[in-house]
Design an enzyme around this catalytic site. Structure first.
Site, PDB file in Angstrom:
ATOM      1  N   TYR A 205      51.330  40.517  39.932  1.00  0.00           N
ATOM      2  CA  TYR A 205      49.889  39.416  41.279  1.00  0.00           C
ATOM      3  C   TYR A 205      50.286  40.682  42.197  1.00  0.00           C
ATOM      4  O   TYR A 205      51.250  41.012  42.508  1.00  0.00           O
ATOM      5  CB  TYR A 205      50.527  38.580  41.359  1.00  0.00           C
ATOM      6  CG  TYR A 205      50.062  36.838  40.528  1.00  0.00           C
ATOM      7  CD1 TYR A 205      49.592  36.723  40.933  1.00  0.00           C
ATOM      8  CD2 TYR A 205      51.392  36.891  40.288  1.00  0.00           C
ATOM      9  CE1 TYR A 205      49.010  35.070  39.742  1.00  0.00           C
ATOM     10  CE2 TYR A 205      51.698  35.067  38.881  1.00  0.00           C
ATOM     11  CZ  TYR A 205      50.457  35.066  39.227  1.00  0.00           C
ATOM     12  OH  TYR A 205      50.147  34.045  38.437  1.00  0.00           O
ATOM     13  N   SER A 206      48.766  40.931  42.607  1.00  0.00           N
ATOM     14  CA  SER A 206      48.383  42.107  43.727  1.00  0.00           C
ATOM     15  C   SER A 206      48.914  41.209  44.735  1.00  0.00           C
ATOM     16  O   SER A 206      48.400  40.070  44.917  1.00  0.00           O
ATOM     17  CB  SER A 206      46.923  41.966  43.560  1.00  0.00           C
ATOM     18  OG  SER A 206      46.262  43.246  41.947  1.00  0.00           O
ATOM     19  N   CYS A 386      39.384  45.908  41.682  1.00  0.00           N
ATOM     20  CA  CYS A 386      40.558  45.590  41.148  1.00  0.00           C
ATOM     21  C   CYS A 386      39.856  43.799  40.857  1.00  0.00           C
ATOM     22  O   CYS A 386      38.602  43.248  41.738  1.00  0.00           O
ATOM     23  CB  CYS A 386      41.441  44.623  42.281  1.00  0.00           C
ATOM     24  SG  CYS A 386      42.829  43.869  42.069  1.00  0.00           S
ATOM     25  N   GLU A 426      42.576  48.738  39.531  1.00  0.00           N
ATOM     26  CA  GLU A 426      43.345  47.745  38.517  1.00  0.00           C
ATOM     27  C   GLU A 426      42.797  46.301  38.728  1.00  0.00           C
ATOM     28  O   GLU A 426      42.742  45.901  39.175  1.00  0.00           O
ATOM     29  CB  GLU A 426      44.796  47.303  39.949  1.00  0.00           C
ATOM     30  CG  GLU A 426      45.954  46.401  39.409  1.00  0.00           C
ATOM     31  CD  GLU A 426      46.986  46.056  40.896  1.00  0.00           C
ATOM     32  OE1 GLU A 426      47.873  47.049  40.147  1.00  0.00           O
ATOM     33  OE2 GLU A 426      46.466  45.244  41.433  1.00  0.00           O
ATOM     34  N   TYR A 428      42.789  42.929  35.097  1.00  0.00           N
ATOM     35  CA  TYR A 428      43.839  42.237  34.675  1.00  0.00           C
ATOM     36  C   TYR A 428      43.426  41.165  33.620  1.00  0.00           C
ATOM     37  O   TYR A 428      41.991  41.283  33.698  1.00  0.00           O
ATOM     38  CB  TYR A 428      44.982  41.472  35.712  1.00  0.00           C
ATOM     39  CG  TYR A 428      44.112  40.819  36.461  1.00  0.00           C
ATOM     40  CD1 TYR A 428      43.426  39.568  36.676  1.00  0.00           C
ATOM     41  CD2 TYR A 428      44.233  41.575  37.590  1.00  0.00           C
ATOM     42  CE1 TYR A 428      42.904  39.141  38.206  1.00  0.00           C
ATOM     43  CE2 TYR A 428      43.825  41.070  39.078  1.00  0.00           C
ATOM     44  CZ  TYR A 428      42.824  40.260  39.257  1.00  0.00           C
ATOM     45  OH  TYR A 428      42.045  39.234  40.074  1.00  0.00           O
TER      46      TYR A 428
END
Length: 428
Positions: A205-206, A386, A426, A428
């Site tokens: 988790y960012s 992101c 980044e 996901y």
């Protein structure tokens, strides 16, 4: 600059509701005091500052008015007059002791309006966190995670948002330091359903806070987590057996619960600080706004002596609708106070239309401002992405089309951006 003393670990949940910075936190256990001269009040109840100049007796206060304390009323008074729609007694005390923010200690937030004109920032500690030359990496690994504690879990989207997103504050005691743009790993309790007898795997988790955390003392980290649920396409009903294990564990956590964390990890999204006047273009969808919240708090909220930001930060945030906006009040506050240094554009796919009449996505906003963006990139701007990995194909197609319209090769331009370390992704 005026100093800030944190009293509650999640005080920033209150601070984020204020229209200006320069917060001062007072414990509600203080005696009730009539607000006559703010400078005298500050000397007496924050710190003895004989040099503090007399301030016009105009103050503003925020007090919770909802049953769960997550809605606030802002009041200001000037020489006996007040702008509240309800009479304000001018006392440093809760009118109702039962009204307090969910999962937080009872705190009273107050700021002096006159001081806010100077754009004062929040003092942070420990300053030693600025001394390291390299970012901390993988201090704790999956086989030896760190046991932290949950401080608070707060739903941060409105009732019309599709799904639930929570802001989660974790107390790591200062033992798992990190830099802005890094990630924590979380190991949810229980067995791995695919490997009976083995623990669950790590989920990344960012981190959605600066290295000082929401309490500005270097002891906490915040995560922005959307609860993952699965709906059967045939029945349309939720199937609990297929829900996201880690996101539901985090969103269901209570203050004091233990949590296994690893990391920190990641270097690609670190905020370059060698040039404090640089331009940073941030493009995020949903919870992908997490690292950008950390960047912006460091740029505009915290008083960091080694980093005085004077450049341009431009945030593009894509969500479904207005109720889905994350940290919108924080970002709007920066926009009001730093209009020359911050730009904020929102793409609301279910409420806005693009130029073709279709849904508005972040790539449509990028195309809308493509000339400015390309010029900024040519001048050395950093660009960050992101969010869910599904966002990138549409963005890449848009950038390629715009480049070709400008007579440029997107392939060559992208290679140059990567070579210059201007391109940060980044997903996901």
């Amino acid at each position: 600059k005026l100093a800030f003393t944190p009293i509650a670990a999640s005080a920033s949940l209150l601070f984020s509701k204020l229209p200006h910075s320069c917060p001062f936190l007072f414990s509600p256990s203080l005696p009730q005091i009539k607000i006559q001269n703010p400078s005298e009040l500050l000397r007496k109840h924050v710190i003895d500052w004989p040099w503090l100049p007399p301030l016009e007796p105009r103050v503003a206060a925020v007090a919770p008015i909802g049953s769960d304390g997550r809605h606030y009323r802002s009041c200001s008074s000037l020489k006996g007059n007040n702008s509240c729609n309800k009479s304000w007694t001018g006392k440093l005390a809760w009118e109702n002791k039962t009204l307090q923010p969910r999962h937080t200690k009872k705190v009273f937030c107050m700021y002096v309006q006159q001081a806010s004109k100077s754009k004062c920032k929040v003092a942070i500690k420990p300053l030693e966190l600025e001394n390291t030359k390299e970012p901390p990496l993988n201090l704790y690994k999956p086989k030896g995670p760190y046991t932290a504690s949950i401080v608070s879990v707060e739903r941060i989207v409105g009732p019309k948002a599709p799904g639930e997103t929570c802001h989660i504050v974790i107390d790591h005691g200062g033992n798992v330091p990190y830099w802005e743009g890094q990630s924590y790993g979380v190991i949810p309790p229980g067995e791995n359903p695919k490997k009976p007898g083995a623990p669950n795997t790590v989920r990344l988790y960012s981190i959605a806070s600066t290295r000082y955390g929401d309490s500005f003392d270097g002891r906490t980290a915040s995560l922005c987590v959307r609860r993952a649920v699965y709906y059967d396409p045939e029945t349309g009903k939720e199937d609990p057996s297929k829900k996201g294990i880690c996101s539901n564990f985090l969103c269901d956590s209570k203050p004091g619960d233990k949590i296994q964390i690893t990391g920190p990890s990641g270097k690609i999204m670190l905020l370059p600080e060698d040039d404090p006047n640089a331009t940073h273009i941030m493009i995020g969808t949903g919870t992908g706004v997490a690292p950008f919240r950390g960047y912006l708090r460091r740029m505009f909220m915290e008083d960091v002596s080694s980093f005085k930001f004077g450049g341009l930060a431009w945030l593009f945030l894509g969500v479904a609708n207005t109720d889905s906006l994350l940290y919108d009040e924080e970002f709007t506050n920066y926009l009001q106070q730093y209009p020359e240094n911050f730009r904020y554009d929102k793409a609301l796919s279910r409420e806005q239309k693009n130029k073709s009449g279709g849904k508005m996505y972040v790539q449509d906003k990028i195309e809308e401002y493509s000339d400015e963006i390309f010029k900024l990139l040519d001048d050395g701007a950093h660009i960050y992405f992101c969010g869910l990995k599904g966002m990138m194909p549409g963005i890449q197609d848009t950038l390629k089309r715009v480049a070709e319209q400008r007579g440029e090769s997107w392939h060559q331009k992208l290679s140059q951006l990567k070579k210059n370390k201007q391109w940060h992704v980044e997903v996901y």
